[in-house]
Motif scaffolding. Structure first.
Motif, PDB file in Angstrom:
ATOM      1  N   GLU A 109      54.320  46.587  81.250  1.00  0.00           N
ATOM      2  CA  GLU A 109      53.854  47.123  79.975  1.00  0.00           C
ATOM      3  C   GLU A 109      53.323  46.024  79.047  1.00  0.00           C
ATOM      4  O   GLU A 109      52.309  46.185  78.375  1.00  0.00           O
ATOM      5  N   VAL A 110      54.028  44.882  79.045  1.00  0.00           N
ATOM      6  CA  VAL A 110      53.654  43.780  78.151  1.00  0.00           C
ATOM      7  C   VAL A 110      52.260  43.258  78.497  1.00  0.00           C
ATOM      8  O   VAL A 110      51.452  42.959  77.624  1.00  0.00           O
ATOM      9  N   ARG A 111      51.972  43.188  79.802  1.00  0.00           N
ATOM     10  CA  ARG A 111      50.671  42.696  80.238  1.00  0.00           C
ATOM     11  C   ARG A 111      49.554  43.606  79.708  1.00  0.00           C
ATOM     12  O   ARG A 111      48.535  43.130  79.213  1.00  0.00           O
ATOM     13  N   VAL A 112      49.767  44.906  79.808  1.00  0.00           N
ATOM     14  CA  VAL A 112      48.748  45.854  79.377  1.00  0.00           C
ATOM     15  C   VAL A 112      48.482  45.721  77.884  1.00  0.00           C
ATOM     16  O   VAL A 112      47.333  45.649  77.439  1.00  0.00           O
ATOM     17  N   ALA A 113      49.563  45.644  77.093  1.00  0.00           N
ATOM     18  CA  ALA A 113      49.389  45.491  75.651  1.00  0.00           C
ATOM     19  C   ALA A 113      48.713  44.163  75.332  1.00  0.00           C
ATOM     20  O   ALA A 113      47.881  44.085  74.427  1.00  0.00           O
ATOM     21  N   SER A 114      49.029  43.116  76.107  1.00  0.00           N
ATOM     22  CA  SER A 114      48.485  41.792  75.811  1.00  0.00           C
ATOM     23  C   SER A 114      46.989  41.675  76.074  1.00  0.00           C
ATOM     24  O   SER A 114      46.364  40.745  75.590  1.00  0.00           O
ATOM     25  N   VAL A 115      46.425  42.581  76.889  1.00  0.00           N
ATOM     26  CA  VAL A 115      44.965  42.551  77.016  1.00  0.00           C
ATOM     27  C   VAL A 115      44.325  43.535  76.040  1.00  0.00           C
ATOM     28  O   VAL A 115      43.113  43.714  76.057  1.00  0.00           O
ATOM     29  N   GLY A 116      45.131  44.162  75.194  1.00  0.00           N
ATOM     30  CA  GLY A 116      44.555  44.992  74.144  1.00  0.00           C
ATOM     31  C   GLY A 116      44.504  46.479  74.447  1.00  0.00           C
ATOM     32  O   GLY A 116      43.790  47.219  73.785  1.00  0.00           O
ATOM     33  N   ILE A 117      45.249  46.930  75.474  1.00  0.00           N
ATOM     34  CA  ILE A 117      45.288  48.360  75.774  1.00  0.00           C
ATOM     35  C   ILE A 117      46.653  48.905  75.358  1.00  0.00           C
ATOM     36  O   ILE A 117      47.671  48.399  75.807  1.00  0.00           O
ATOM     37  N   PRO A 118      46.693  49.910  74.464  1.00  0.00           N
ATOM     38  CA  PRO A 118      47.993  50.422  74.012  1.00  0.00           C
ATOM     39  C   PRO A 118      48.641  51.330  75.061  1.00  0.00           C
ATOM     40  O   PRO A 118      48.131  52.420  75.327  1.00  0.00           O
ATOM     41  N   PRO A 119      49.756  50.903  75.665  1.00  0.00           N
ATOM     42  CA  PRO A 119      50.363  51.677  76.760  1.00  0.00           C
ATOM     43  C   PRO A 119      50.794  53.083  76.331  1.00  0.00           C
ATOM     44  O   PRO A 119      50.688  54.020  77.112  1.00  0.00           O
ATOM     45  N   TYR A 120      51.272  53.227  75.105  1.00  0.00           N
ATOM     46  CA  TYR A 120      51.780  54.523  74.638  1.00  0.00           C
ATOM     47  C   TYR A 120      50.709  55.604  74.723  1.00  0.00           C
ATOM     48  O   TYR A 120      50.937  56.692  75.236  1.00  0.00           O
ATOM     49  N   ARG A 121      49.513  55.284  74.255  1.00  0.00           N
ATOM     50  CA  ARG A 121      48.443  56.289  74.253  1.00  0.00           C
ATOM     51  C   ARG A 121      48.024  56.653  75.670  1.00  0.00           C
ATOM     52  O   ARG A 121      47.759  57.814  75.981  1.00  0.00           O
ATOM     53  N   ILE A 122      47.957  55.619  76.531  1.00  0.00           N
ATOM     54  CA  ILE A 122      47.603  55.868  77.940  1.00  0.00           C
ATOM     55  C   ILE A 122      48.623  56.813  78.564  1.00  0.00           C
ATOM     56  O   ILE A 122      48.281  57.789  79.240  1.00  0.00           O
ATOM     57  N   ARG A 123      49.899  56.532  78.329  1.00  0.00           N
ATOM     58  CA  ARG A 123      50.956  57.355  78.920  1.00  0.00           C
ATOM     59  C   ARG A 123      50.947  58.769  78.365  1.00  0.00           C
ATOM     60  O   ARG A 123      51.194  59.733  79.089  1.00  0.00           O
ATOM     61  N   LEU A 124      50.668  58.884  77.064  1.00  0.00           N
ATOM     62  CA  LEU A 124      50.667  60.209  76.453  1.00  0.00           C
ATOM     63  C   LEU A 124      49.585  61.082  77.092  1.00  0.00           C
ATOM     64  O   LEU A 124      49.832  62.245  77.439  1.00  0.00           O
ATOM     65  N   VAL A 125      48.393  60.514  77.254  1.00  0.00           N
ATOM     66  CA  VAL A 125      47.312  61.288  77.879  1.00  0.00           C
ATOM     67  C   VAL A 125      47.685  61.656  79.312  1.00  0.00           C
ATOM     68  O   VAL A 125      47.471  62.788  79.756  1.00  0.00           O
ATOM     69  N   ALA A 126      48.301  60.710  80.036  1.00  0.00           N
ATOM     70  CA  ALA A 126      48.719  60.997  81.415  1.00  0.00           C
ATOM     71  C   ALA A 126      49.745  62.122  81.442  1.00  0.00           C
ATOM     72  O   ALA A 126      49.685  63.012  82.298  1.00  0.00           O
ATOM     73  N   PHE A 127      50.667  62.092  80.496  1.00  0.00           N
ATOM     74  CA  PHE A 127      51.726  63.104  80.454  1.00  0.00           C
ATOM     75  C   PHE A 127      51.135  64.492  80.171  1.00  0.00           C
ATOM     76  O   PHE A 127      51.546  65.486  80.772  1.00  0.00           O
ATOM     77  N   VAL A 128      50.147  64.537  79.278  1.00  0.00           N
ATOM     78  CA  VAL A 128      49.515  65.821  78.947  1.00  0.00           C
ATOM     79  C   VAL A 128      48.764  66.374  80.160  1.00  0.00           C
ATOM     80  O   VAL A 128      48.908  67.552  80.513  1.00  0.00           O
ATOM     81  N   ILE A 129      47.976  65.523  80.829  1.00  0.00           N
ATOM     82  CA  ILE A 129      47.241  65.989  82.009  1.00  0.00           C
ATOM     83  C   ILE A 129      48.241  66.454  83.075  1.00  0.00           C
ATOM     84  O   ILE A 129      48.058  67.493  83.719  1.00  0.00           O
ATOM     85  N   SER A 130      49.298  65.689  83.232  1.00  0.00           N
ATOM     86  CA  SER A 130      50.342  66.027  84.199  1.00  0.00           C
ATOM     87  C   SER A 130      50.931  67.419  83.906  1.00  0.00           C
ATOM     88  O   SER A 130      51.080  68.242  84.813  1.00  0.00           O
ATOM     89  N   GLY A 131      51.219  67.675  82.630  1.00  0.00           N
ATOM     90  CA  GLY A 131      51.761  68.981  82.244  1.00  0.00           C
ATOM     91  C   GLY A 131      50.780  70.105  82.526  1.00  0.00           C
ATOM     92  O   GLY A 131      51.160  71.204  82.931  1.00  0.00           O
ATOM     93  N   MET A 132      49.482  69.839  82.341  1.00  0.00           N
ATOM     94  CA  MET A 132      48.454  70.868  82.596  1.00  0.00           C
ATOM     95  C   MET A 132      48.437  71.263  84.072  1.00  0.00           C
ATOM     96  O   MET A 132      48.380  72.443  84.407  1.00  0.00           O
ATOM     97  N   PHE A 133      48.456  70.259  84.947  1.00  0.00           N
ATOM     98  CA  PHE A 133      48.458  70.525  86.396  1.00  0.00           C
ATOM     99  C   PHE A 133      49.655  71.405  86.766  1.00  0.00           C
ATOM    100  O   PHE A 133      49.527  72.398  87.472  1.00  0.00           O
ATOM    101  N   THR A 134      50.828  70.992  86.295  1.00  0.00           N
ATOM    102  CA  THR A 134      52.048  71.692  86.683  1.00  0.00           C
ATOM    103  C   THR A 134      52.066  73.106  86.106  1.00  0.00           C
ATOM    104  O   THR A 134      52.568  74.037  86.741  1.00  0.00           O
ATOM    105  N   ALA A 135      51.468  73.282  84.916  1.00  0.00           N
ATOM    106  CA  ALA A 135      51.446  74.607  84.301  1.00  0.00           C
ATOM    107  C   ALA A 135      50.560  75.572  85.095  1.00  0.00           C
ATOM    108  O   ALA A 135      50.922  76.733  85.297  1.00  0.00           O
ATOM    109  N   VAL A 136      49.420  75.111  85.563  1.00  0.00           N
ATOM    110  CA  VAL A 136      48.543  76.015  86.307  1.00  0.00           C
ATOM    111  C   VAL A 136      49.203  76.383  87.636  1.00  0.00           C
ATOM    112  O   VAL A 136      49.115  77.525  88.110  1.00  0.00           O
TER     113      VAL A 136
END
Lengths: 324, 249
Positions: free
Chosen positions: A206-233
């Protein structure tokens, strides 16, 4: 040249398509239903695999999205059957295409709200808080009499898909298979994309990702939402397969089952969920016919996989995963 | 004199009773290498962590590239051009060296919310990443997973990442650690040229490298700055000799 894993994946995809067709024309529709179950559980687990396999987010609450998709199908079908308006005077519907969109939207919204809070934690806390949210929704469904409460909600006639007689087992299987194929293609695209690179890197460091300027929280949130969509359908398809929705779709056992499917098949592997779901459903069928305690043997197999074959079935046959 | 790229003033950080950073002020000017030295536990890495944003200071200000960055997170500071390497290499171990650097290239290009195009076939990512790896001499090993590379090679990847970020300042935390004499010598030459691109705040225990490279040196002891000056001034400073250098210098 195609890698061993690609060949294995193509083989699995063909088997899952051809066997039900053969079963259907040899007068064994029961096996078609079994294959449909495999396809639907695979799709639900492909969704979880996005969060768990690529993102390292061990969600123990994905039954929430599975059940929300199921209830979306059940509730819309109930209103279409009774003719009562749903909300704001809108009617229910029997059209799967609309039901799926509603399921995806509802699952995505739930994943967004749950993810906003749970993704601030990690490790054991994340596991427990996702479980807690799923249990909240489970108990809500049990205590909500309007849609069957504890008894669940029947779907009297399977919902409709344009140009397909969904009442025929093979036709409905093909609908589910097609949706699984779409899910797998999307998973593969996401995995290889910039988004997938950031998500997988955030799992590793996680630290590496943040250190190149990518916020891990937002990436994970989008992944979690897409994941929930797949499972819901997948949940909506599952409700239509059984023509019944009940709170058991929202239970923690269901969440656990989805995790087990992925571990059996191979965490983070494209066809891990398919291999896992096939093994799970077939064991349930064969061992379940011999003994009621078939889950004891499932436990033994799971133990063997965790101890000796970390990459699951796919890893056992195709070797370790490789990243460019 | 040119405006400093990075200026920290009166920075304070305590852990319980320990004053890890005790009113530290220093700046980094364009084109210079500013070395930060001091005994183990003097608070060098703690200071780097506060500049990079992984630790929040209790008091004091950090200005970078003309703006106060004290309230920003790690990711935002990196996007503004603070390129940091870690004392203990911090990479995505399953990814190849190339993919580790590509992550930095992708960040510089903007959004990571692109879902469909495969990164390995995207030359706007692979080419700059490969160029950065070749600059640090790791081109031939680009496709090996980071976990299979040697300690020194992983440090080189970290520097390649900072290069690919197009950093406006480098924060290098002991880049020579774990490198053999040959590797240290090559890296020293490389950093010597790098300062023309962007100034470097260099934490380092290898005194040969520090005295060869540094335009200025700041000495930390128990979280306080005990001396700042040119290499020659530091070499003869009695307090520095007592606290850190001993008689070796």
């Amino acid at each position: 040249m195609a890698s061993r894993e690609t060949l294995l994946n193509i083989g699995l995809a063909l088997l899952l398509l051809v066997l039900p067709v053969i079963a259907n024309y040899s007068g064994e529709p029961f096996y078609v239903t079994l294959a449909t179950r495999i396809a639907i559980l695979s799709l639900a687990a492909v969704g979880l695999n996005l969060a768990l396999g690529l993102g390292g987010l061990v969600s123990f609450g994905h039954a929430a999205f599975f059940g929300i998709g199921g209830y979306a199908a059940g509730i819309l079908a109930t209103h279409a059957f009774s003719g009562d308006p749903l909300i704001f005077g809108l009617p229910g519907t029997k059209q799967m295409l609309i039901i799926w969109i509603v399921a995806i939207a509802a699952g995505g919204l739930a994943a967004l709200l749950i993810g906003l809070i749970t993704l601030r934690t990690s490790g054991v806390y994340f596991i427990m808080i996702t479980l807690a949210f799923a249990q909240m929704i489970f108990y809500f469904a049990i205590s909500w009499p309007a849609y069957g409460g504890e008894d669940g909600l029947p779907i009297y006639v399977r919902n409709a898909f344009p140009g397909v007689n969904t009442l025929k087992p093979l036709s409905y299987f093909l609908v589910c298979y097609a949706l699984l194929a779409v899910g797998l293609v999307l998973f593969k695209l996401f995995q290889d994309s910039r988004f997938g690179a950031a998500l997988q890197a955030a799992r590793q460091n996680e630290v590496r990702v943040a250190s190149v300027g990518i916020p891990p929280y937002r990436i994970r949130l989008v992944a979690f939402v897409i994941s929930g969509m797949f499972t819901a359908v997948a949940g909506a398809l599952f409700a239509d397969l059984n023509r019944f929705v009940s709170p058991s779709m929202l239970s923690w056992q269901m969440s656990g089952e989805l995790i087990v499917l992925i571990i059996l098949g191979g965490v983070g592997r494209l066809f891990g969920p398919v291999a896992g779901a096939a093994l799970f459903v077939l064991l349930e069928h064969w061992l379940g016919g011999i003994t009621e305690r078939w889950q004891f043997f499932l436990g033994l197999i799971l133990l063997g996989v965790v101890l000796f074959a970390r990459g699951g079935l796919i890893g056992l046959i195709a070797g370790r995963a490789r990243h460019g | 004199m040119a405006e400093p790229v990075l200026a920290i003033s009166e920075l304070r950080k305590t852990f319980g009773a320990l004053k890890a950073t005790d009113g530290v002020s220093l700046d980094l000017r364009p084109g210079e290498i500013h070395a930060l030295i001091g005994p183990n536990g003097a608070g060098k890495t703690t200071l780097i962590n506060q500049i990079a944003g992984t630790l929040k200071p209790d008091a004091g200000s950090i200005r970078f590239d003309g703006a106060d960055i004290g309230g920003l997170g790690v990711a935002e500071r990196a996007r503004r051009g603070l390129g940091r390497t870690f004392q203990v290499s911090s990479l995505a171990p399953e990814f190849s060296a190339l993919r580790n650097v590509m992550l930095a290239v992708q960040s510089v290009q903007g959004s990571s919310f692109r879902f469909f195009r495969p990164v390995m076939r995207d030359r706007s990512l692979t080419e700059p990443a490969m160029a950065a790896l070749e600059r640090v001499g790791l081109g031939a090993r680009a496709h090996l997973p980071a976990s299979e590379l040697s300690h020194g090679e992983r440090r080189q990847i970290e520097i390649a990442i900072a290069l690919a970020l197009g950093s406006k300042a480098f924060l290098l935390d002991e880049p020579m650690a774990g490198m053999g004499p040959e590797g240290s010598k090559r890296l020293t030459e490389f950093l010597d040229g790098l300062r023309a691109e962007a100034p470097i705040l260099l934490v380092e225990h290898d005194m040969n490298a520090v005295f060869a490279l540094a335009d200025r040196i700041t000495v930390l002891d128990y979280g306080r700055v005990i001396a700042t000056g040119t290499a020659d001034e530091i070499r003869i400073n009695p307090e520095v000799r007592r606290a850190y250098l001993g008689d070796e210098a």
